[in-house]
Scaffold this active site. Structure first.
Site, PDB file in Angstrom:
ATOM      1  N   CYS A 116       0.955  -1.079   0.043  1.00 50.12           N
ATOM      2  CA  CYS A 116      -0.240  -0.467   0.348  1.00 50.12           C
ATOM      3  C   CYS A 116       0.762   1.126  -0.007  1.00 50.12           C
ATOM      4  O   CYS A 116       1.072   2.290  -0.859  1.00 50.12           O
ATOM      5  CB  CYS A 116      -0.622   0.419   1.084  1.00 50.12           C
ATOM      6  SG  CYS A 116      -2.290   1.806   1.276  1.00 50.12           S
ATOM      7  N   CYS A 222      -6.425  -3.029   7.540  1.00 52.34           N
ATOM      8  CA  CYS A 222      -7.493  -1.600   8.095  1.00 52.34           C
ATOM      9  C   CYS A 222      -9.258  -1.953   7.206  1.00 52.34           C
ATOM     10  O   CYS A 222     -10.207  -1.783   7.914  1.00 52.34           O
ATOM     11  CB  CYS A 222      -7.163  -0.559   7.349  1.00 52.34           C
ATOM     12  SG  CYS A 222      -7.497  -0.547   5.485  1.00 52.34           S
TER      13      CYS A 222
END
Length: 394
Positions: A116, A222
């Site tokens: 990410c 997340c």
């Protein structure tokens, strides 16, 4: 309180002549909030950017970004800076999530946070801000530093930049930044590099950032939220049952519902056995998982691994080109201590020999390398040498 700000304002003002407008990745947490405060106090034109990377409409996923966006909005209103909301859902799906699924299907254990940062937070985000907001540099609330300084006060367009560890070694996030590109890093500020986490929270409290001052740090992947990973991943990867096999006895000791749900070193709670079993190795051909009895079993403590092509943040260390051997430090898990190692190049990537055995070296994870407080870069672990006798001239 004023003493905490004076050195930062001085450093920032020196650099402000070169870079006036900053796009700050603001997450709704305390770290990016204090980073925004420091930049604002120094007179920068700060643009807050809140990134949404997961589509919460997916039934299998979870995303806390509505609450985080509320907190980010509160911070930006308090500091009187504009806040933009940008969407990188497609980019995240293509560059991170599909890679994650593919590697799990192939028996590996990937690290989505490293992916990410490389492809979204320091690539898509940076390009978006350059093309749409007309910014000079970006900033984040990561606990990291560079050789250009926390605020690029040592910036030199003719030099490459090095990624350095921050003051707070416990919160050090350079592990997750070990794959980012030189181009993005050269124009990135880390305003809280020289602060401890306790100082960051103290600043937030005293400056009235009450919504985030005591907010817990985000952990884990997340979009999974509070769900168990095994329940989440089965929504995307077909379940295929197999056996747990004790490597010492060859006995079947249980049944699993998918290789992708397990990783090396993980405890598998099997009933009716005296000792706890832990994952040793996955067999893609038979769909069986080999396990060992006891967390201290020597089979899951190893010191030799082989990687793919390394990503060097600044440049390939001169020791590898001149002496053929690089002596540095290694970790493959963010929270684990650094371990001294020796490294040589091979035809596929790197051969890494650790000075001490570590538990559960895992294919698919990243070998992140350090020397003298610098994060040199990282390489994906392709193979772990388990319980083999070998000779080396390292």
């Amino acid at each position: 309180m004023q003493k905490l700000f004076l050195p930062y304002v001085f450093e920032l003002n020196k650099c402000a002549k070169m870079f006036k407008k900053v796009a700050l990745g603001i997450s709704g947490g305390v770290d990016s909030a204090v980073a925004a405060l420091l930049l604002k106090r120094a007179g920068y034109l700060v643009e807050g950017v809140f990134m949404r990377n997961w589509d919460s409409n997916y039934e299998a996923g979870f995303c806390s970004d509505e609450k985080d966006f509320e907190d980010a909005t509160f911070v930006c209103r308090k500091l009187d800076i504009p806040l933009h909301r940008v969407y990188f859902i497609k980019e995240y799906w293509n560059e991170v999530f599909t890679v994650l699924l593919n590697e799990y299907e192939n028996g590996l254990t990937p690290n989505p946070d490293i992916l990410c940062n490389r492809f979204i937070k320091f690539d898509s985000f940076f390009e978006h801000c350059r093309n749409n907001l007309g910014i000079d540099v970006i900033a984040t609330g990561h606990y990291a530093n560079t050789s250009f300084g926390p605020f690029l006060d040592k910036y030199n367009e003719n030099e490459g930049v090095r990624l350095l560890q921050p003051k707070d070694k416990f919160k050090d996030q350079t592990f997750f930044l070990s794959q980012i590109k030189q181009f993005s890093l050269r124009r990135c500020m880390f305003p809280i590099a020289n602060l401890m986490k306790s100082q960051v929270r103290e600043i937030a409290k005293k400056e009235g950032l009450i919504n985030v001052a005591n907010k817990k740090d985000s952990t884990g992947i997340c979009f999974i939220g509070k769900r168990r990973f095994q329940h989440f991943i089965e929504e995307y990867i077909e379940t295929r049952k197999g056996n747990f096999i004790d490597i010492d006895t060859g006995q079947v000791v249980g049944e699993h519902s998918g290789l992708h749900k397990w990783t090396v070193g993980q405890r598998c709670c099997l009933a009716n056995w005296k000792n706890a079993y832990f994952i040793f190795k996955k067999d893609l051909d038979t769909n069986d998982i080999y396990v060992v009895a006891g967390t201290k079993h020597p089979a899951i403590w190893n010191n030799l691994c082989f990687t793919g092509t390394p990503h060097w943040i600044h440049s390939e260390p001169i020791e590898l080109t001149q002496n053929n051997v690089l002596k540095c430090c290694f970790r493959f898990q963010h929270t684990k201590p650094l371990v001294a190692c020796r490294i040589v190049n091979n035809s596929q990537g790197l051969t890494i020999l650790l000075d001490n055995n570590v538990r559960a070296l895992t294919e698919g994870q990243y070998a992140v390398l350090y020397k003298n407080g610098e994060c040199l870069g990282s390489a994906k672990i392709k193979e772990v040498c388990r319980n083999l006798d070998f000779q080396t001239e390292f």
